[in-house]
Design a protein around this motif. Structure first.
Motif, PDB file in Angstrom:
ATOM      1  N   PHE A   1       0.833  -1.200   0.000  1.00 40.52           N
ATOM      2  CA  PHE A   1       0.000   0.000   0.000  1.00 40.52           C
ATOM      3  C   PHE A   1       0.871   1.255   0.000  1.00 40.52           C
ATOM      4  O   PHE A   1       0.611   2.207  -0.745  1.00 40.52           O
ATOM      5  CB  PHE A   1      -0.924  -0.013   1.222  1.00 40.52           C
ATOM      6  N   LEU A   2       1.901   1.273   0.821  1.00 40.79           N
ATOM      7  CA  LEU A   2       2.783   2.436   0.898  1.00 40.79           C
ATOM      8  C   LEU A   2       3.560   2.645  -0.397  1.00 40.79           C
ATOM      9  O   LEU A   2       3.779   3.776  -0.818  1.00 40.79           O
ATOM     10  CB  LEU A   2       3.748   2.294   2.076  1.00 40.79           C
ATOM     11  N   GLU A   3       3.977   1.544  -1.011  1.00 36.90           N
ATOM     12  CA  GLU A   3       4.727   1.648  -2.262  1.00 36.90           C
ATOM     13  C   GLU A   3       3.863   2.152  -3.418  1.00 36.90           C
ATOM     14  O   GLU A   3       4.347   2.880  -4.279  1.00 36.90           O
ATOM     15  CB  GLU A   3       5.319   0.293  -2.655  1.00 36.90           C
ATOM     16  N   ARG A   4       2.624   1.777  -3.434  1.00 33.73           N
ATOM     17  CA  ARG A   4       1.747   2.072  -4.569  1.00 33.73           C
ATOM     18  C   ARG A   4       1.070   3.450  -4.502  1.00 33.73           C
ATOM     19  O   ARG A   4       0.488   3.891  -5.477  1.00 33.73           O
ATOM     20  CB  ARG A   4       0.659   1.011  -4.673  1.00 33.73           C
ATOM     21  N   ASN A   5       1.134   4.114  -3.369  1.00 33.66           N
ATOM     22  CA  ASN A   5       0.453   5.395  -3.213  1.00 33.66           C
ATOM     23  C   ASN A   5       1.453   6.530  -3.073  1.00 33.66           C
ATOM     24  O   ASN A   5       2.620   6.318  -2.741  1.00 33.66           O
ATOM     25  CB  ASN A   5      -0.475   5.362  -1.998  1.00 33.66           C
ATOM     26  N   SER A   6       0.949   7.720  -3.329  1.00 34.97           N
ATOM     27  CA  SER A   6       1.793   8.903  -3.179  1.00 34.97           C
ATOM     28  C   SER A   6       0.996   9.988  -2.469  1.00 34.97           C
ATOM     29  O   SER A   6      -0.230   9.980  -2.454  1.00 34.97           O
ATOM     30  CB  SER A   6       2.278   9.395  -4.540  1.00 34.97           C
ATOM     31  N   ALA A   7       1.721  10.924  -1.907  1.00 31.48           N
ATOM     32  CA  ALA A   7       1.107  12.033  -1.181  1.00 31.48           C
ATOM     33  C   ALA A   7       0.585  13.068  -2.169  1.00 31.48           C
ATOM     34  O   ALA A   7       0.931  13.040  -3.350  1.00 31.48           O
ATOM     35  CB  ALA A   7       2.142  12.653  -0.257  1.00 31.48           C
ATOM     36  N   PRO A   8      -0.256  13.989  -1.696  1.00 35.91           N
ATOM     37  CA  PRO A   8      -0.683  15.079  -2.570  1.00 35.91           C
ATOM     38  C   PRO A   8       0.549  15.820  -3.102  1.00 35.91           C
ATOM     39  O   PRO A   8       1.483  16.091  -2.374  1.00 35.91           O
ATOM     40  CB  PRO A   8      -1.514  15.982  -1.655  1.00 35.91           C
TER      41      PRO A   8
END
Length: 176
Positions: free
Chosen positions: A133-140
Protein backbone atom coordinates in the motif's frame (compact mmCIF):
# COMPACT_ATOMS: atom_id res chain seq x y z
CA UNK A 1 -9.38 5.93 49.08
CA UNK A 2 -7.84 3.07 51.06
CA UNK A 3 -7.22 1.22 47.82
CA UNK A 4 -5.00 4.03 46.57
CA UNK A 5 -3.10 4.06 49.86
CA UNK A 6 -2.56 0.30 49.58
CA UNK A 7 -0.83 0.76 46.22
CA UNK A 8 1.99 2.64 47.88
CA UNK A 9 2.13 0.71 51.16
CA UNK A 10 2.07 -2.87 49.85
CA UNK A 11 5.43 -3.39 48.12
CA UNK A 12 4.25 -6.17 45.78
CA UNK A 13 1.30 -4.10 44.59
CA UNK A 14 3.45 -0.98 44.22
CA UNK A 15 6.01 -2.92 42.14
CA UNK A 16 3.29 -4.29 39.85
CA UNK A 17 1.74 -0.86 39.31
CA UNK A 18 5.14 0.72 38.59
CA UNK A 19 6.05 -2.16 36.24
CA UNK A 20 2.77 -1.73 34.36
CA UNK A 21 3.28 2.03 34.08
CA UNK A 22 6.82 1.38 32.81
CA UNK A 23 5.51 -1.00 30.15
CA UNK A 24 2.92 1.56 29.08
CA UNK A 25 5.74 4.11 28.81
CA UNK A 26 7.71 1.73 26.60
CA UNK A 27 4.62 1.32 24.41
CA UNK A 28 4.23 5.10 24.07
CA UNK A 29 7.88 5.44 23.07
CA UNK A 30 7.51 2.67 20.47
CA UNK A 31 4.42 4.34 19.06
CA UNK A 32 6.58 7.35 18.12
CA UNK A 33 9.23 5.37 16.17
CA UNK A 34 8.43 5.30 12.43
CA UNK A 35 8.97 2.31 10.20
CA UNK A 36 12.27 2.65 8.30
CA UNK A 37 12.07 3.81 4.69
CA UNK A 38 8.89 5.87 4.94
CA UNK A 39 8.87 9.62 4.19
CA UNK A 40 7.18 11.02 7.29
CA UNK A 41 6.17 14.39 5.79
CA UNK A 42 4.64 12.81 2.68
CA UNK A 43 2.88 10.24 4.86
CA UNK A 44 1.41 12.94 7.11
CA UNK A 45 -0.03 14.78 4.08
CA UNK A 46 -1.37 11.51 2.65
CA UNK A 47 -2.92 10.43 5.96
CA UNK A 48 -4.61 13.80 6.41
CA UNK A 49 -6.18 13.52 2.96
CA UNK A 50 -7.19 9.89 3.46
CA UNK A 51 -8.51 10.02 7.02
CA UNK A 52 -11.33 12.45 6.39
CA UNK A 53 -14.60 10.46 6.64
CA UNK A 54 -13.12 7.10 5.70
CA UNK A 55 -12.64 3.66 7.17
CA UNK A 56 -8.91 4.39 7.34
CA UNK A 57 -9.57 7.22 9.79
CA UNK A 58 -11.63 4.93 12.00
CA UNK A 59 -8.99 2.18 12.04
CA UNK A 60 -6.27 4.75 12.63
CA UNK A 61 -8.21 6.06 15.61
CA UNK A 62 -8.34 2.54 17.10
CA UNK A 63 -4.58 2.14 16.61
CA UNK A 64 -3.91 5.40 18.43
CA UNK A 65 -2.57 7.11 15.32
CA UNK A 66 0.07 4.43 14.84
CA UNK A 67 -1.26 3.45 11.43
CA UNK A 68 -1.24 6.92 9.88
CA UNK A 69 2.30 7.41 11.17
CA UNK A 70 3.31 3.84 10.23
CA UNK A 71 5.14 3.37 13.52
CA UNK A 72 6.68 0.10 14.57
CA UNK A 73 3.44 -0.62 16.46
CA UNK A 74 1.17 0.23 13.50
CA UNK A 75 -0.60 -3.14 13.56
CA UNK A 76 -1.22 -2.90 17.27
CA UNK A 77 -2.72 -5.89 19.04
CA UNK A 78 -5.34 -6.49 16.33
CA UNK A 79 -3.57 -9.54 14.78
CA UNK A 80 -3.57 -11.20 18.22
CA UNK A 81 -7.25 -10.46 18.75
CA UNK A 82 -8.08 -11.77 15.27
CA UNK A 83 -6.03 -14.94 15.79
CA UNK A 84 -7.72 -15.50 19.14
CA UNK A 85 -11.18 -15.16 17.60
CA UNK A 86 -10.26 -17.46 14.71
CA UNK A 87 -8.97 -20.13 17.11
CA UNK A 88 -12.08 -19.88 19.29
CA UNK A 89 -14.26 -20.38 16.22
CA UNK A 90 -12.10 -23.29 15.07
CA UNK A 91 -12.55 -25.08 18.42
CA UNK A 92 -16.20 -25.51 17.51
CA UNK A 93 -15.56 -27.13 14.11
CA UNK A 94 -12.21 -28.89 14.58
CA UNK A 95 -12.36 -31.86 17.01
CA UNK A 96 -8.62 -31.69 17.84
CA UNK A 97 -8.93 -28.13 19.15
CA UNK A 98 -12.13 -29.01 20.99
CA UNK A 99 -10.29 -31.82 22.79
CA UNK A 100 -7.45 -29.42 23.65
CA UNK A 101 -9.94 -26.93 25.02
CA UNK A 102 -11.40 -29.58 27.33
CA UNK A 103 -7.98 -30.86 28.55
CA UNK A 104 -7.58 -28.09 31.11
CA UNK A 105 -4.36 -26.17 31.71
CA UNK A 106 -2.21 -28.14 29.25
CA UNK A 107 -4.74 -27.71 26.46
CA UNK A 108 -5.14 -24.03 27.23
CA UNK A 109 -1.38 -23.54 26.94
CA UNK A 110 -1.34 -25.32 23.59
CA UNK A 111 -4.20 -23.17 22.27
CA UNK A 112 -2.35 -20.05 23.50
CA UNK A 113 0.73 -21.23 21.60
CA UNK A 114 -1.35 -21.71 18.44
CA UNK A 115 -2.83 -18.24 18.95
CA UNK A 116 0.68 -16.78 19.05
CA UNK A 117 1.60 -18.57 15.81
CA UNK A 118 -1.59 -17.29 14.22
CA UNK A 119 -0.73 -13.77 15.38
CA UNK A 120 2.63 -13.98 13.63
CA UNK A 121 1.03 -15.32 10.44
CA UNK A 122 -1.60 -12.56 10.39
CA UNK A 123 1.05 -9.93 11.13
CA UNK A 124 3.16 -11.13 8.22
CA UNK A 125 0.24 -10.87 5.81
CA UNK A 126 -0.99 -7.51 7.12
CA UNK A 127 2.48 -5.94 7.13
CA UNK A 128 3.08 -7.10 3.55
CA UNK A 129 -0.21 -5.46 2.61
CA UNK A 130 0.85 -2.22 4.31
CA UNK A 131 4.21 -2.31 2.50
CA UNK A 132 2.50 -2.72 -0.88
CA UNK A 133 0.00 0.00 0.00
CA UNK A 134 2.78 2.44 0.90
CA UNK A 135 4.73 1.65 -2.26
CA UNK A 136 1.75 2.07 -4.57
CA UNK A 137 0.45 5.40 -3.21
CA UNK A 138 1.79 8.90 -3.18
CA UNK A 139 1.11 12.03 -1.18
CA UNK A 140 -0.68 15.08 -2.57
CA UNK A 141 1.71 16.73 -5.01
CA UNK A 142 3.03 13.38 -6.24
CA UNK A 143 5.61 12.84 -3.50
CA UNK A 144 6.38 9.15 -2.95
CA UNK A 145 5.61 7.73 0.48
CA UNK A 146 8.57 5.35 0.23
CA UNK A 147 12.00 6.62 -0.79
CA UNK A 148 13.35 3.28 -2.06
CA UNK A 149 10.53 0.86 -2.90
CA UNK A 150 11.24 -2.77 -3.61
CA UNK A 151 11.95 -6.07 -1.92
CA UNK A 152 14.32 -4.66 0.74
CA UNK A 153 11.66 -2.15 1.84
CA UNK A 154 8.97 -4.84 1.94
CA UNK A 155 11.16 -7.19 3.97
CA UNK A 156 12.11 -4.40 6.40
CA UNK A 157 8.46 -3.40 6.80
CA UNK A 158 7.37 -6.99 7.37
CA UNK A 159 10.13 -7.54 9.92
CA UNK A 160 9.50 -4.24 11.71
CA UNK A 161 5.70 -4.46 11.95
CA UNK A 162 5.64 -8.18 12.83
CA UNK A 163 8.27 -7.68 15.52
CA UNK A 164 6.31 -4.72 16.86
CA UNK A 165 3.16 -6.81 17.11
CA UNK A 166 5.03 -9.64 18.84
CA UNK A 167 6.49 -7.14 21.29
CA UNK A 168 3.05 -5.70 22.04
CA UNK A 169 1.74 -9.24 22.53
CA UNK A 170 4.57 -9.90 25.01
CA UNK A 171 3.85 -6.60 26.81
CA UNK A 172 0.21 -7.62 27.17
CA UNK A 173 1.20 -10.96 28.67
CA UNK A 174 3.51 -9.26 31.20
CA UNK A 175 0.77 -7.01 32.56
CA UNK A 176 -1.12 -8.97 35.22
Amino acid sequence: MDSLKNIFTVSDLRNRVLFTLGLLGVYRIGSQIPTPGVDIQALAAFAEQLSQNSMFGLYDMFSGGNLSNVTIFALGIMPYISASIILQLLTVVWPYLERLKNEGELGRRKITQYTRYGTIALSLVQSLGIAYFLERNSAPGGFALVANPGIPFRLMTILTLTTGTCFIMWLGEQIT
